[in-house]
Motif scaffolding. Sequence first.
Motif, PDB file in Angstrom:
ATOM      1  N   PRO A  22      27.549  -5.368  -3.269  1.00 43.70           N
ATOM      2  CA  PRO A  22      27.773  -4.108  -2.902  1.00 43.70           C
ATOM      3  C   PRO A  22      29.093  -3.673  -3.511  1.00 43.70           C
ATOM      4  O   PRO A  22      30.293  -4.258  -3.433  1.00 43.70           O
ATOM      5  CB  PRO A  22      27.760  -4.169  -1.522  1.00 43.70           C
ATOM      6  CG  PRO A  22      26.983  -5.383  -1.045  1.00 43.70           C
ATOM      7  CD  PRO A  22      27.277  -6.179  -2.424  1.00 43.70           C
ATOM      8  N   HIS A  61      20.865   1.593  -2.596  1.00 43.62           N
ATOM      9  CA  HIS A  61      21.931   1.709  -1.592  1.00 43.62           C
ATOM     10  C   HIS A  61      23.227   0.791  -2.103  1.00 43.62           C
ATOM     11  O   HIS A  61      23.283   0.250  -3.005  1.00 43.62           O
ATOM     12  CB  HIS A  61      21.570   0.595  -0.507  1.00 43.62           C
ATOM     13  CG  HIS A  61      20.316   1.350   0.223  1.00 43.62           C
ATOM     14  ND1 HIS A  61      20.389   2.093   1.283  1.00 43.62           N
ATOM     15  CD2 HIS A  61      19.120   1.059   0.083  1.00 43.62           C
ATOM     16  CE1 HIS A  61      19.329   2.661   1.732  1.00 43.62           C
ATOM     17  NE2 HIS A  61      18.412   2.128   1.105  1.00 43.62           N
ATOM     18  N   TYR A  62      24.556   1.315  -1.444  1.00 41.31           N
ATOM     19  CA  TYR A  62      25.667   0.603  -1.505  1.00 41.31           C
ATOM     20  C   TYR A  62      26.117   0.557  -3.039  1.00 41.31           C
ATOM     21  O   TYR A  62      26.919  -0.443  -3.354  1.00 41.31           O
ATOM     22  CB  TYR A  62      25.513  -0.992  -1.045  1.00 41.31           C
ATOM     23  CG  TYR A  62      25.017  -0.984   0.407  1.00 41.31           C
ATOM     24  CD1 TYR A  62      25.090  -0.027   1.348  1.00 41.31           C
ATOM     25  CD2 TYR A  62      24.714  -2.418   0.762  1.00 41.31           C
ATOM     26  CE1 TYR A  62      24.627  -0.153   2.725  1.00 41.31           C
ATOM     27  CE2 TYR A  62      24.095  -2.618   2.102  1.00 41.31           C
ATOM     28  CZ  TYR A  62      24.263  -1.448   2.913  1.00 41.31           C
ATOM     29  OH  TYR A  62      23.797  -1.603   4.434  1.00 41.31           O
ATOM     30  N   GLU A 128      17.534  -4.684  -2.594  1.00 39.88           N
ATOM     31  CA  GLU A 128      17.505  -3.902  -1.484  1.00 39.88           C
ATOM     32  C   GLU A 128      17.317  -4.181  -0.330  1.00 39.88           C
ATOM     33  O   GLU A 128      17.699  -3.719   0.881  1.00 39.88           O
ATOM     34  CB  GLU A 128      16.325  -2.626  -2.063  1.00 39.88           C
ATOM     35  CG  GLU A 128      16.801  -1.866  -3.413  1.00 39.88           C
ATOM     36  CD  GLU A 128      17.748  -1.073  -3.645  1.00 39.88           C
ATOM     37  OE1 GLU A 128      18.500  -0.870  -2.510  1.00 39.88           O
ATOM     38  OE2 GLU A 128      18.255  -0.956  -4.706  1.00 39.88           O
ATOM     39  N   THR A 131      20.187  -5.026   1.698  1.00 43.12           N
ATOM     40  CA  THR A 131      21.132  -4.098   2.502  1.00 43.12           C
ATOM     41  C   THR A 131      20.732  -3.674   3.987  1.00 43.12           C
ATOM     42  O   THR A 131      21.599  -3.432   4.736  1.00 43.12           O
ATOM     43  CB  THR A 131      20.723  -2.663   1.560  1.00 43.12           C
ATOM     44  OG1 THR A 131      19.515  -2.209   1.539  1.00 43.12           O
ATOM     45  CG2 THR A 131      21.238  -3.259   0.267  1.00 43.12           C
TER      46      THR A 131
END
Lengths: 358, 274
Positions: A22, A61-62, A128, A131
């Motif tokens: 991330p 995400h991230y 994913e 996350t």
Amino acid sequence: MKISFFETARYCAPRPLPPEWPVPSGAYDPEAGADAYRGMIERLRYVEELGFDWVSVSEHHYSPRILTPSPIVSAAYLAAHLQRITIAVLGPIVPHSNPVRVAEELAMLDTLARGRLVVGLLRGTTNEAMTYDLNPDEARERTDEGMELILRAWAEPEPFGWQGRHFQYRAVSIWPRPLQQPHPPTYALGTSRESCEFAARHRLGCGVSYGPFEVMARATRYYREQCARHGWEPTPEQIIYRANMLVADTDQEAHARLAERPGTAPFAMREGIRDAIVKIESRNIAGQARTPNVGGALPTTFVGSPDTVVEQVRRCREVVGAGVLDISLHPPGSADLDPLMRALELFGRKVLPRLRDI
Amino acid sequence: MAATPEPLARPPGAAFREGFVEADGFRIRYMEGGRGAPLVHLHGAGGLRLAASHDLLSERFRVVAFEMPGFGQSPENTRTRTMPELASTMAQAAGKLGLDAFNLMGTSFGGKTALWLALQAPERVQALVLEAPAAIRQAGAQSPSGSPEEIARRLYAHPERLGAIPLPDPALRAKAQALVQRLRGPDRDPELEARLPGLTTPTLVLFGTLDQVIAPAMGRFYKALMPNCHLVFVYDAGHAIGTDRPEAFAEVAIDFLQRREAFVISRAPTVIHP
């Protein structure tokens, strides 16, 4: 052929970012973030003007690479700012969501967008899953159950409870219901046997991405076989193919630019995590094991001059059977928006009008 | 497939005791297990087959699963003419066992019997659990028939997980066929449906999402017709929910029987670490 523009709300970092995933949240610049969303709307107004059929958004995400962790929030914003274009939510990642919430929000979105909504539901990849602390071994089962619950929540007229394996509710009764009845055009996204079978069983579309035509055709062929087994035949529009495209004035220029692109993902995971994911990740194409692409750049399928790209799309239509092409014109990982705008203009003038009759 | 259950190692109901009761001129067999408030069960058209869900229910309730006259090893029943008559017989059988008031569970065909019993004696039925009830059916619904394997494929979402559970016996089904055909009534039964709005008994209706005998969409009619009805879909279960997903079936049935309407308020803890 319908053409969809894959929008990522590209973030232009004012300072170099740590190249890891991330990506540290502290490196985020709020002004640059606001610019990314402002730029997204300006770009999409142009996309709409050029005559694209859909704009698609996804869930990631991230990372600044695709700045839409909530595709439904993104889509609601697009619905308010764009007039005609169909909005394709090709997220949400079902296994780490509350399926009832997803059903509610998509129904609300379909109503806000006056029925301009298309929905893709998917499992998501192992990074994913990480996350939201989802055990990847349970992701497939949670996806199938969640998708079934979403469809049930859209359709059921009476309050109902759900005794699942992974989800449990005592009384579900969503308001609003979707504007499009019984529900918006919906796709189960992915090449896996499970996803194709789910789509066939529930009369949904199927969506594949990034792989070579012949390989993706294995999945779409399997999907069509399963549909036939369930007594129906999907329309071309029920098959989406998503890919990267690099279009330039000449083939030579396109290939020269492709050679300049990095071969690795812009924000790589640490080696130990990447190795663990490769070990855990279980993916398949119509039942045959698929090697996960972890850390590598996604391939660019369509490369060349407008003439060349039109022929490639024609082959895609023939081989994959896709009636919707969801394309990303953005150089992967690049924060420079000029090449995207040039590609968009060239595509809109020289390619898009010639794809209609394919 | 992380959560796929293992096939059962031994047949369910091993701890149940067999008994017989004389009622309404019939000698009626039953299987009884567990302690607690009484829960009477009326089986489906295939006869009494104890499922893993019976074992789970018997951990909380005194489960009395009747074999209705004409099913199983009992003599052919040519006397009972209507479903209300059968319901009356079963109410008498429960009375003979000293069960004045009880929870009542009906499966498929027995779901219709249970509804009639509750309509005839609402003061005796504390709550109803209807497992894939066959009282309201899609047009042209057919009972499973054919070879044991064919019947199993219609009844169970996952016949491959039956393990120690024997396959259905077509001979026993065939013997009760005349009775079932006589009593099952039309797919939509106006006489019954006209009375359901007056039945205030707390009722839980369950359908498996993969039911291939009664369309799960029939569940909404009970919910719409009955004033105190709750509808629950059991994911990945076929017609025989208690066999396909015994834990899921028993959890919601027990929660409903213990808390009635309040079962909609979750009491399940979600704290991971204190």
